[in-house]
Design an enzyme around this catalytic site. Structure first.
Site, mmCIF file in Angstrom:
data_model
loop_
_atom_site.group_PDB
_atom_site.id
_atom_site.type_symbol
_atom_site.label_atom_id
_atom_site.label_comp_id
_atom_site.label_asym_id
_atom_site.label_seq_id
_atom_site.Cartn_x
_atom_site.Cartn_y
_atom_site.Cartn_z
ATOM 1 N N ARG A 3 6.722 7.900 -8.322
ATOM 2 C CA ARG A 3 7.746 6.873 -8.491
ATOM 3 C C ARG A 3 8.921 7.181 -7.561
ATOM 4 N NH1 ARG A 3 8.674 1.720 -10.054
ATOM 5 N NH2 ARG A 3 9.094 1.502 -12.276
ATOM 6 N N SER A 10 5.314 -9.059 -13.712
ATOM 7 C CA SER A 10 6.119 -7.982 -14.301
ATOM 8 C C SER A 10 6.689 -8.370 -15.657
ATOM 9 C CB SER A 10 7.281 -7.690 -13.345
ATOM 10 O OG SER A 10 8.290 -6.973 -14.011
ATOM 11 N N ASP A 63 3.279 -9.377 7.379
ATOM 12 C CA ASP A 63 4.479 -9.485 6.546
ATOM 13 C C ASP A 63 4.296 -10.622 5.543
ATOM 14 O OD1 ASP A 63 7.753 -8.612 7.252
ATOM 15 O OD2 ASP A 63 7.263 -10.083 5.690
ATOM 16 N N GLU A 119 9.508 -7.790 -16.465
ATOM 17 C CA GLU A 119 10.882 -8.221 -16.199
ATOM 18 C C GLU A 119 10.993 -9.753 -16.344
ATOM 19 O OE1 GLU A 119 13.324 -6.008 -15.767
ATOM 20 O OE2 GLU A 119 14.921 -7.365 -15.120
ATOM 21 N N TYR A 178 15.268 -10.643 -9.361
ATOM 22 C CA TYR A 178 13.904 -10.101 -9.242
ATOM 23 C C TYR A 178 12.976 -10.759 -10.268
ATOM 24 C CZ TYR A 178 10.097 -6.764 -10.018
ATOM 25 O OH TYR A 178 8.861 -6.194 -10.211
ATOM 26 N N ILE A 232 0.825 -1.225 0.000
ATOM 27 C CA ILE A 232 0.000 0.000 0.000
ATOM 28 C C ILE A 232 0.854 1.268 0.000
ATOM 29 C CG2 ILE A 232 -0.192 0.037 2.549
ATOM 30 C CD1 ILE A 232 -3.141 0.931 0.368
ATOM 31 N N ASP A 243 1.957 2.199 -6.800
ATOM 32 C CA ASP A 243 0.732 1.567 -7.292
ATOM 33 C C ASP A 243 -0.292 1.406 -6.169
ATOM 34 O OD1 ASP A 243 2.314 1.361 -9.490
ATOM 35 O OD2 ASP A 243 2.172 -0.814 -9.697
ATOM 36 N N LYS A 273 9.684 -13.033 -9.571
ATOM 37 C CA LYS A 273 8.357 -12.683 -10.118
ATOM 38 C C LYS A 273 7.793 -13.845 -10.958
ATOM 39 C CE LYS A 273 7.053 -8.534 -8.802
ATOM 40 N NZ LYS A 273 5.779 -8.276 -8.126
ATOM 41 N N ALA A 277 6.303 -6.153 -2.717
ATOM 42 C CA ALA A 277 7.497 -6.827 -3.273
ATOM 43 C C ALA A 277 8.715 -5.961 -3.010
ATOM 44 C CB ALA A 277 7.344 -7.021 -4.785
ATOM 45 N N LEU A 326 0.479 -6.393 -4.273
ATOM 46 C CA LEU A 326 1.456 -5.505 -4.915
ATOM 47 C C LEU A 326 2.765 -5.463 -4.129
ATOM 48 C CD1 LEU A 326 -0.869 -2.403 -5.607
ATOM 49 C CD2 LEU A 326 -0.768 -4.584 -6.803
#
Ligand code: G4F
Length: 327
Positions: free
Chosen positions: A186, A127, A56, A129, A151, A9, A13, A155, A80, A78
């Site tokens: 950002r 993602s 967590d 990525e 990463y 949060i 995003d 993902k 990460a 969301l």
């Protein structure tokens, strides 16, 4: 009134999504990692209606407790460790949070929902990525994944786990394969905000140069505010599925620099930009460009903010912010 739980949060995003859901009259809960989170006050001040609960992603029991308190209809995962460059230095931690954290929240949802698992809808923030060393251009939902960073590997694990829970338990679980999405919110460690903030400071005489890594890398950059709408649309479908969310346009870091400096009236930026190998990556993903046809056809989603508008929005916001700091 539907209820949503958002992990992550405090991120860019998370804030945009919470705003969207509140505007649709949702009750919104946000998962926070407890002590000393520097962005907590930002959420409290910007969106006081959001109810914050401590938990967590690496602790399944805490997630079950969070689900029991919030009793959500929709879960947006969301949370990460999202800075790709950092993931080479902290690969194990990134795997635990960004990868295994997805399994933990999926499993907590299964334990919490029991026989009612179909009633809880789940969104996983996957993602672009994951495409890494791209095997096709542009990339779609069926393009082979070939991640190039710890990463990206983490993902990819989360993406396949989400599909697995959908197929194994009939869970309404969707994976949004989001390409880079940016905004004035950002973090300054990401290249777009690093540039917009530095250009603003150069314009105001507060900084003399920007030091960057690879200027030839290309990304498919959209506006984060547009992308959270795609997340919500995925969970309104009769079934969970996977969707690429992108603009379909790739631009290089050099093009971003051209546009950003142009906003403050500078056409030749070469004297302001230096390169340092410390910002280069051990393995680069050079041509990420998405094909969001499925999101358009099934979700009715399309990006609204263009590349030029995005850069202008970010630079103008940073000029205003830096001016405020100056006075
Ligand atoms: O802004 P970046 O750090 O974003 P990156 O690595 O593409 O990751 C972002 O988008 C992903 C979606 O594909 C998300 F999953 C991820 O969580 C994150 O939101 O780097 C973009 C490009 C890279 O090619 C990098 O090598 O910019 C290049 N770059 C050049 N100089 C730089 C710099 N990146 C950063 N962060 N800092 C530089 O000085």
């Amino acid at each position: 009134m539907p209820t949503a739980l958002i992990t992550g949060i405090t991120g860019q995003d998370g804030l945009y999504l919470a705003e969207l859901l509140l505007s649709k009259k949702y009750e919104v809960y946000g998962l926070i990692r407890g002590q000393n989170n520097p962005k907590l006050d930002l959420v409290r001040n910007t969106l006081p209606e959001v109810k914050l609960i401590t938990g967590d992603l690496t602790d399944v029991a805490s997630l079950v407790r969070v689900l029991e308190i919030s009793n959500p209809d929709e879960i947006y995962n969301l949370g990460a460790i999202s800075f790709v460059a950092y993931s080479w230095e902290n690969a194990s931690l990134t795997s635990d949070v960004t990868g295994k954290g997805v399994l933990n929240i999926l499993e907590a949802t299964r334990l919490f929902a029991g026989d009612d698992i179909e009633k809880v809808r789940f969104y996983q923030a996957s993602s672009s990525e994951m495409f890494g060393k791209v095997q096709a251009v542009p990339q779609t939902e069926s393009t082979l994944l070939w991640p190039r960073s710890p990463y990206g590997v983490a993902k990819t694990f989360g993406h396949y786990m989400t599909i697995n829970y959908r197929e194994s338990y009939g869970m309404h679980a969707s994976s949004g394969i989001l390409f880079n999405h940016e905004s004035p919110r950002r973090g300054p460690e990401f290249v777009t905000r690093k540039i917009s903030q530095s250009v603003a400071r150069i314009h105001l005489g507060l900084q003399s140069e920007i030091i960057l890594g690879n200027l030839d890398a290309k990304r498919d950059w959209g506006f984060a505010g547009d992308y959270v709408d795609a997340m919500w649309r995925m969970l309104q479908q009769p079934q969970g599925d996977d969707y690429v969310v992108s603009t379909g346009e790739a631009h290089s870091i050099k093009e971003f620099l051209n546009e950003a400096f142009a906003v403050v009236g500078i056409s030749d930026w070469s004297k302001y930009v230096k390169q340092d190998s410390k910002f280069m990556r051990p393995a680069e993903v050079d041509l990420l460009i998405g094909n969001a046809t499925k999101a358009k056809e099934v979700l009715g989603w399309e990006p609204k903010v263009s590349f030029s508008e995005l850069v202008q929005m970010m630079v103008e916001s940073d000029v205003a912010q830096q001016q405020d700091l100056k006075t």
